[in-house]
Design a protein around this motif. Structure first.
Motif, PDB file in Angstrom:
ATOM      1  N   UNK A   1       0.924  -1.212   0.098  1.00 17.79           N
ATOM      2  CA  UNK A   1      -0.012   0.038  -0.121  1.00 17.79           C
ATOM      3  C   UNK A   1       0.926   1.223   0.042  1.00 17.79           C
ATOM      4  N   UNK A   2       0.621   2.136  -1.069  1.00 20.50           N
ATOM      5  CA  UNK A   2       1.516   3.208  -1.232  1.00 20.50           C
ATOM      6  C   UNK A   2       0.704   4.560  -0.876  1.00 20.50           C
ATOM      7  N   UNK A   3       0.710   5.317   0.182  1.00 19.47           N
ATOM      8  CA  UNK A   3      -0.050   6.222   0.371  1.00 19.47           C
ATOM      9  C   UNK A   3       1.013   7.552   0.269  1.00 19.47           C
ATOM     10  N   UNK A   4       0.508   8.459  -0.363  1.00 20.83           N
ATOM     11  CA  UNK A   4       1.594   9.871  -0.527  1.00 20.83           C
ATOM     12  C   UNK A   4       0.947  10.965   0.535  1.00 20.83           C
ATOM     13  N   UNK A   5       1.710  11.471   1.077  1.00 17.71           N
ATOM     14  CA  UNK A   5       1.412  12.544   2.122  1.00 17.71           C
ATOM     15  C   UNK A   5       0.143  12.150   3.230  1.00 17.71           C
ATOM     16  N   UNK A   6       0.614  10.908   3.844  1.00 16.38           N
ATOM     17  CA  UNK A   6      -0.483  10.667   5.031  1.00 16.38           C
ATOM     18  C   UNK A   6       0.525  10.810   5.935  1.00 16.38           C
ATOM     19  N   UNK A   7      -0.060  11.456   7.077  1.00 16.46           N
ATOM     20  CA  UNK A   7       0.810  11.463   8.287  1.00 16.46           C
ATOM     21  C   UNK A   7       0.532  10.374   9.278  1.00 16.46           C
ATOM     22  N   UNK A   8       1.340   9.585   9.589  1.00 16.97           N
ATOM     23  CA  UNK A   8       1.128   8.372  10.424  1.00 16.97           C
ATOM     24  C   UNK A   8       0.908   8.780  11.909  1.00 16.97           C
ATOM     25  N   UNK A   9       0.977   9.894  12.053  1.00 14.09           N
ATOM     26  CA  UNK A   9       0.891  10.178  13.696  1.00 14.09           C
ATOM     27  C   UNK A   9      -0.739  10.664  13.832  1.00 14.09           C
ATOM     28  N   UNK A  10      -1.334  10.522  12.662  1.00 11.33           N
ATOM     29  CA  UNK A  10      -2.936  10.564  12.699  1.00 11.33           C
ATOM     30  C   UNK A  10      -3.685   9.465  12.416  1.00 11.33           C
TER      31      UNK A  10
ATOM     32  N   UNK B   1      -4.100   3.166  14.328  1.00 13.52           N
ATOM     33  CA  UNK B   1      -3.418   1.865  14.650  1.00 13.52           C
ATOM     34  C   UNK B   1      -1.735   2.292  15.108  1.00 13.52           C
ATOM     35  N   UNK B   2      -1.495   3.589  14.847  1.00 11.88           N
ATOM     36  CA  UNK B   2      -0.039   4.293  14.996  1.00 11.88           C
ATOM     37  C   UNK B   2      -0.102   4.942  16.190  1.00 11.88           C
ATOM     38  N   UNK B   3      -1.126   5.076  17.119  1.00  9.53           N
ATOM     39  CA  UNK B   3      -1.142   5.575  18.384  1.00  9.53           C
ATOM     40  C   UNK B   3      -1.934   6.900  18.556  1.00  9.53           C
ATOM     41  N   UNK B   4      -2.404   7.186  17.240  1.00  7.20           N
ATOM     42  CA  UNK B   4      -3.417   8.449  17.402  1.00  7.20           C
ATOM     43  C   UNK B   4      -4.861   7.885  18.340  1.00  7.20           C
ATOM     44  N   UNK B   5      -4.929   8.939  19.175  1.00  5.49           N
ATOM     45  CA  UNK B   5      -6.355   8.653  20.197  1.00  5.49           C
ATOM     46  C   UNK B   5      -7.554   8.351  19.365  1.00  5.49           C
ATOM     47  N   UNK B   6      -7.838   9.352  18.262  1.00  5.63           N
ATOM     48  CA  UNK B   6      -9.234   9.174  17.770  1.00  5.63           C
ATOM     49  C   UNK B   6      -9.225   8.180  16.682  1.00  5.63           C
ATOM     50  N   UNK B   7     -10.402   7.401  16.246  1.00  7.93           N
ATOM     51  CA  UNK B   7     -10.343   6.296  15.580  1.00  7.93           C
ATOM     52  C   UNK B   7     -10.433   6.796  13.842  1.00  7.93           C
ATOM     53  N   UNK B   8      -9.381   7.377  13.318  1.00  4.25           N
ATOM     54  CA  UNK B   8      -9.390   8.052  12.141  1.00  4.25           C
ATOM     55  C   UNK B   8      -9.297   7.100  10.989  1.00  4.25           C
ATOM     56  N   UNK B   9      -8.890   5.811  11.391  1.00  3.55           N
ATOM     57  CA  UNK B   9      -8.442   4.931  10.099  1.00  3.55           C
ATOM     58  C   UNK B   9      -8.939   3.641  10.509  1.00  3.55           C
ATOM     59  N   UNK B  10     -10.354   3.291  10.615  1.00  6.10           N
ATOM     60  CA  UNK B  10     -10.894   2.035  11.094  1.00  6.10           C
ATOM     61  C   UNK B  10     -10.586   0.790   9.827  1.00  6.10           C
ATOM     62  N   UNK B  11     -10.539   1.287   8.877  1.00  5.88           N
ATOM     63  CA  UNK B  11     -10.187   0.036   7.652  1.00  5.88           C
ATOM     64  C   UNK B  11      -8.693  -0.278   7.749  1.00  5.88           C
TER      65      UNK B  11
END
Length: 80
Positions: free
Chosen positions: A15-24, A27-37
Motif C-alpha cells: 500500500x503506497x500512500x502519499x502525504x499521509x501523516x502516520x501520527x494521525x 493504529x499508529x497511536x493516534x487517540x481518535x479512530x481516524x482509520x478504521x479500515x
C-alpha cells in the motif's frame, strides 16, 4: 523465529500512500479512530514503523520501488 514455517506462496500487499501523516492514524497511536479500515488491516499484518525512501519525490521513489532501478537511473522528463 526458529521453527516458523512460511507459506510456499506468501501473499504480499503493498500500500503506497502519499502525504499521509502516520501520527494521525489510530493504529499508529493516534487517540481518535481516524482509520478504521487500515486499523483492521494493520491488526493482521506486518507494519513497519520506520520506512525509508530512495527519493523525496513520489514519482521517482515509486518508479524505483517497482522497477528496482536506482532513482538516478530512472528515465524521466523534467517538468517545468
Amino acid at each position: 523465529p526458529k521453527g516458523l514455517k512460511l507459506p510456499e506462496r506468501p501473499n504480499f500487499l503493498v500500500i503506497q500512500l502519499d502525504a499521509l501523516r502516520p501520527d494521525h492514524l489510530h493504529f499508529a497511536g493516534y487517540e481518535r479512530p481516524t482509520s478504521p479500515v487500515l486499523d483492521k488491516l494493520a491488526a493482521r499484518s506486518v507494519w513497519f514503523r520506520n520506512a525509508y525512501t530512495t527519493s523525496p519525490s513520489t514519482r521517482f521513489a515509486m518508479t524505483s520501488a517497482f522497477t528496482g532501478y536506482d532513482t538516478r537511473r530512472v528515465p524521466h522528463q523534467r517538468l517545468n
